[in-house]
Design an enzyme around this catalytic site. Structure first.
Site, mmCIF file in Angstrom:
data_model
loop_
_atom_site.group_PDB
_atom_site.id
_atom_site.type_symbol
_atom_site.label_atom_id
_atom_site.label_comp_id
_atom_site.label_asym_id
_atom_site.label_seq_id
_atom_site.Cartn_x
_atom_site.Cartn_y
_atom_site.Cartn_z
ATOM 1 N N GLY A 1 0.808 -1.220 0.000
ATOM 2 C CA GLY A 1 0.000 0.000 0.000
ATOM 3 C C GLY A 1 0.838 1.266 0.000
ATOM 4 O O GLY A 1 0.528 2.231 -0.713
ATOM 5 N N THR A 2 1.886 1.282 0.783
ATOM 6 C CA THR A 2 2.702 2.493 0.886
ATOM 7 C C THR A 2 3.334 2.841 -0.456
ATOM 8 O O THR A 2 3.290 3.993 -0.908
ATOM 9 C CB THR A 2 3.800 2.292 1.957
ATOM 10 O OG1 THR A 2 3.155 2.014 3.203
ATOM 11 C CG2 THR A 2 4.680 3.516 2.090
ATOM 12 N N ASN B 1 -8.757 3.510 7.892
ATOM 13 C CA ASN B 1 -8.172 2.389 8.631
ATOM 14 C C ASN B 1 -8.476 2.415 10.127
ATOM 15 O O ASN B 1 -8.450 1.385 10.784
ATOM 16 C CB ASN B 1 -6.652 2.336 8.420
ATOM 17 C CG ASN B 1 -5.988 3.682 8.528
ATOM 18 O OD1 ASN B 1 -6.397 4.643 7.870
ATOM 19 N ND2 ASN B 1 -4.965 3.781 9.341
ATOM 20 N N GLN C 1 -7.862 -0.471 2.811
ATOM 21 C CA GLN C 1 -8.738 -1.035 3.847
ATOM 22 C C GLN C 1 -10.112 -1.445 3.327
ATOM 23 O O GLN C 1 -10.958 -1.864 4.106
ATOM 24 C CB GLN C 1 -8.909 -0.034 5.004
ATOM 25 C CG GLN C 1 -7.636 0.205 5.794
ATOM 26 C CD GLN C 1 -7.196 -0.990 6.638
ATOM 27 O OE1 GLN C 1 -7.923 -1.974 6.796
ATOM 28 N NE2 GLN C 1 -5.985 -0.914 7.168
ATOM 29 N N SER D 1 -3.390 -3.624 -1.008
ATOM 30 C CA SER D 1 -2.268 -4.298 -0.351
ATOM 31 C C SER D 1 -2.700 -5.691 0.111
ATOM 32 O O SER D 1 -3.713 -5.834 0.799
ATOM 33 C CB SER D 1 -1.826 -3.456 0.854
ATOM 34 O OG SER D 1 -0.769 -4.089 1.532
ATOM 35 N N HIS E 1 -1.614 -7.861 2.329
ATOM 36 C CA HIS E 1 -1.623 -8.342 3.725
ATOM 37 C C HIS E 1 -2.841 -7.876 4.510
ATOM 38 O O HIS E 1 -3.044 -8.299 5.649
ATOM 39 C CB HIS E 1 -0.314 -7.996 4.436
ATOM 40 C CG HIS E 1 -0.147 -6.582 4.882
ATOM 41 N ND1 HIS E 1 -0.392 -6.182 6.177
ATOM 42 C CD2 HIS E 1 0.262 -5.462 4.232
ATOM 43 C CE1 HIS E 1 -0.126 -4.887 6.298
ATOM 44 N NE2 HIS E 1 0.265 -4.432 5.128
ATOM 45 N N CYS F 1 1.178 2.308 12.517
ATOM 46 C CA CYS F 1 2.338 3.201 12.461
ATOM 47 C C CYS F 1 2.366 4.114 13.668
ATOM 48 O O CYS F 1 3.413 4.467 14.158
ATOM 49 C CB CYS F 1 2.297 4.064 11.209
ATOM 50 S SG CYS F 1 1.979 3.125 9.742
HETATM 51 C C1 LIG Z 1 -5.328 3.016 4.548
HETATM 52 C C2 LIG Z 1 -3.954 2.448 4.439
HETATM 53 N N1 LIG Z 1 -3.155 2.863 3.438
HETATM 54 C C3 LIG Z 1 -1.908 2.385 3.294
HETATM 55 C C4 LIG Z 1 -1.385 1.468 4.165
HETATM 56 C C5 LIG Z 1 0.000 0.955 3.950
HETATM 57 O O1 LIG Z 1 -0.027 -0.321 3.378
HETATM 58 P P1 LIG Z 1 1.254 -1.285 3.462
HETATM 59 O O2 LIG Z 1 1.338 -1.748 4.879
HETATM 60 O O3 LIG Z 1 0.951 -2.395 2.504
HETATM 61 O O4 LIG Z 1 2.433 -0.480 3.036
HETATM 62 C C6 LIG Z 1 -2.171 1.018 5.229
HETATM 63 C C7 LIG Z 1 -1.627 0.058 6.227
HETATM 64 O O5 LIG Z 1 -1.854 0.188 7.431
HETATM 65 C C8 LIG Z 1 -3.491 1.519 5.371
HETATM 66 O O6 LIG Z 1 -4.294 1.128 6.366
#
Ligand SMILES: Cc1ncc(COP(=O)(O)O)c(C=O)c1O
Length: 385
Positions: free
Chosen positions: A70-71, A151, A179, A199, A201, A325
């Site tokens: 996701g990031t 999230n 999410q 993402s 996971h 995070c």
């Molecule tokens: C809304 C949202 N965007 C992005 C991410 C980041 O995803 P990844 O952990 O796959 O980098 C998360 C993960 O917590 C998320 O909840």
């Protein structure tokens, strides 16, 4: 008893996904860019995964770029569009105050390099209003990035309406669906977006695998440069086993999205009603609907969220105080703060996010243990009710 109520942080990997990842890791070692037999077999694995992910979100396989999660997908969407549109003079980016750090921190980084950025507010509902976006848009807006589901509180944003507004001003629209993908129906055409992040996971797939869906014809510059992988959009030899796992997880999620959604929604209703009835001084944060079916965020008067998290962990129940995070630091949730909740509520709220392994027995156990845990913490701080 160990109960996992933190599925928005990450999910257990489905055994069928484990099997596919292990088999691919062992058998499909070829480089998907190689012309020979071994390479073509690996490419076949990627093709199958691409079709499965495309099917989950209603896009074309060729519109998907595999990423590390996701990031990276969020970074690619925002930085890639910003750079591609820079020569047009569109140097304004919009997101909401309740986005994930992957979006907010990326906007801040671009702001330091001269892009104009606007974070639009949300009210106590945790839902982005169309009028707030309308007020922020101008003729220089390059991209609007608003998440599909939040999230921390689970609210689902009116993406189709927001994307239409962005398009009317000539801006592109990205949604972080990390999410929502795999939890509720996601259809890129119905949402009307140009870019969408997901993402693996978060829906029982492996960590380190995700995708950015890019509508055909969208102007975007690669942020990882090098070889011609992923149709020259994302350089680097593909992580074939993890992508195979993403594909399997997408296939499984698509096959049970409505039944599992209904099941989790019923579990959540029972959990929320049980907490509100048994523990005085509790309240649900954010609008009850529309939400993804697995998430609730509850505030507990006269409690510190971190203490409650630790006390519940000692009872065998894993919850969270917010996004993964920001937990581990004592920072109050930026999402609850952005919703205008009073400071004490930003510090006394926990997130419970359900998932495939959770059962009625888990909710029963939690509801049985919770009142005494809360009472003990309140008596320790002298705040008896
Ligand atoms: C809304 C949202 N965007 C992005 C991410 C980041 O995803 P990844 O952990 O796959 O980098 C998360 C993960 O917590 C998320 O909840």
């Amino acid at each position: 008893m160990r109960i996992y109520f933190d599925h928005n942080a990450t999910t257990p990997v489905d055994p069928a996904v484990v099997e596919v990842v292990a088999r691919t890791l062992a058998d499909e070692f070829g480089n998907a860019s190689s012309v020979h037999h071994f390479g073509q077999r690996a490419k076949g694995v990627l093709d199958d995964a691409r079709s499965a992910v495309a099917n989950l979100i209603g896009g074309e396989p060729s519109e998907l770029v595999f990423t590390s999660g996701g990031t990276e997908s969020d970074n690619f969407a925002i930085r890639g569009v910003a750079e591609a549109l820079e020569p047009t003079g569109r140097r304004h980016l919009i997101a909401s105050t309740i986005e994930h750090e992957a979006v907010i921190v990326t906007l801040k980084a671009l702001a330091r390099r001269g892009w104009r950025t606007t974070l639009i507010p949300v009210g106590a509902s945790g839902i982005v209003e169309a009028s707030a976006l309308e007020a922020a848009l101008d003729d220089e807006t390059a991209l609007v990035s608003i998440m599909h589901a939040n999230n921390e509180i689970g609210t689902v944003q009116p993406i189709a309406e927001l994307a239409a507004l962005a398009h009317a001003r000539g801006a592109l629209f990205h949604t972080d669906a990390v999410q929502s993908a795999g939890k509720i129906a996601v259809d890129v055409r119905r949402l009307g977006v140009d870019l969408l992040s997901l993402s693996a996971h978060k829906f029982n797939g492996p960590k380190g695998a995700g995708a950015l869906w890019i509508k055909r014809g969208t102007r975007i510059t690669s942020i990882l440069t090098g070889g011609k992988h992923e149709r020259s959009r994302r350089a680097g030899t593909e992580n074939v086993p993890a992508i195979a796992g993403l594909g399997k997880a997408a296939q499984l999620a698509a096959s049970k999205i409505s039944t599992e959604g209904a099941r989790l929604s019923a579990l959540r209703t029972r959990l929320e009603q049980g907490v509100l009835a048994r523990v005085p001084g509790t309240a649900i944060n954010g609008a009850p609907e529309p939400r993804v079916p697995n998430t609730t965020n509850i505030s507990f008067e006269a409690i510190e969220a971190e203490s409650l998290l630790i006390a519940l962990d000692l009872e065998g129940v894993a919850v969270s105080t917010g996004s993964a995070c920001s937990s581990g630091t004592l920072e109050p949730s930026h999402v609850l703060r952005a919703m205008g909740l009073p400071t004490h509520r930003t510090q006394n709220s926990i997130r419970i996010s359900l998932g495939s392994g959770n059962t009625d027995a888990h909710v029963d156990y939690f509801l049985e243990k919770l009142p005494a845990v809360v009472q003990k913490l309140r008596s320790l701080t002298g705040a008896r009710r």
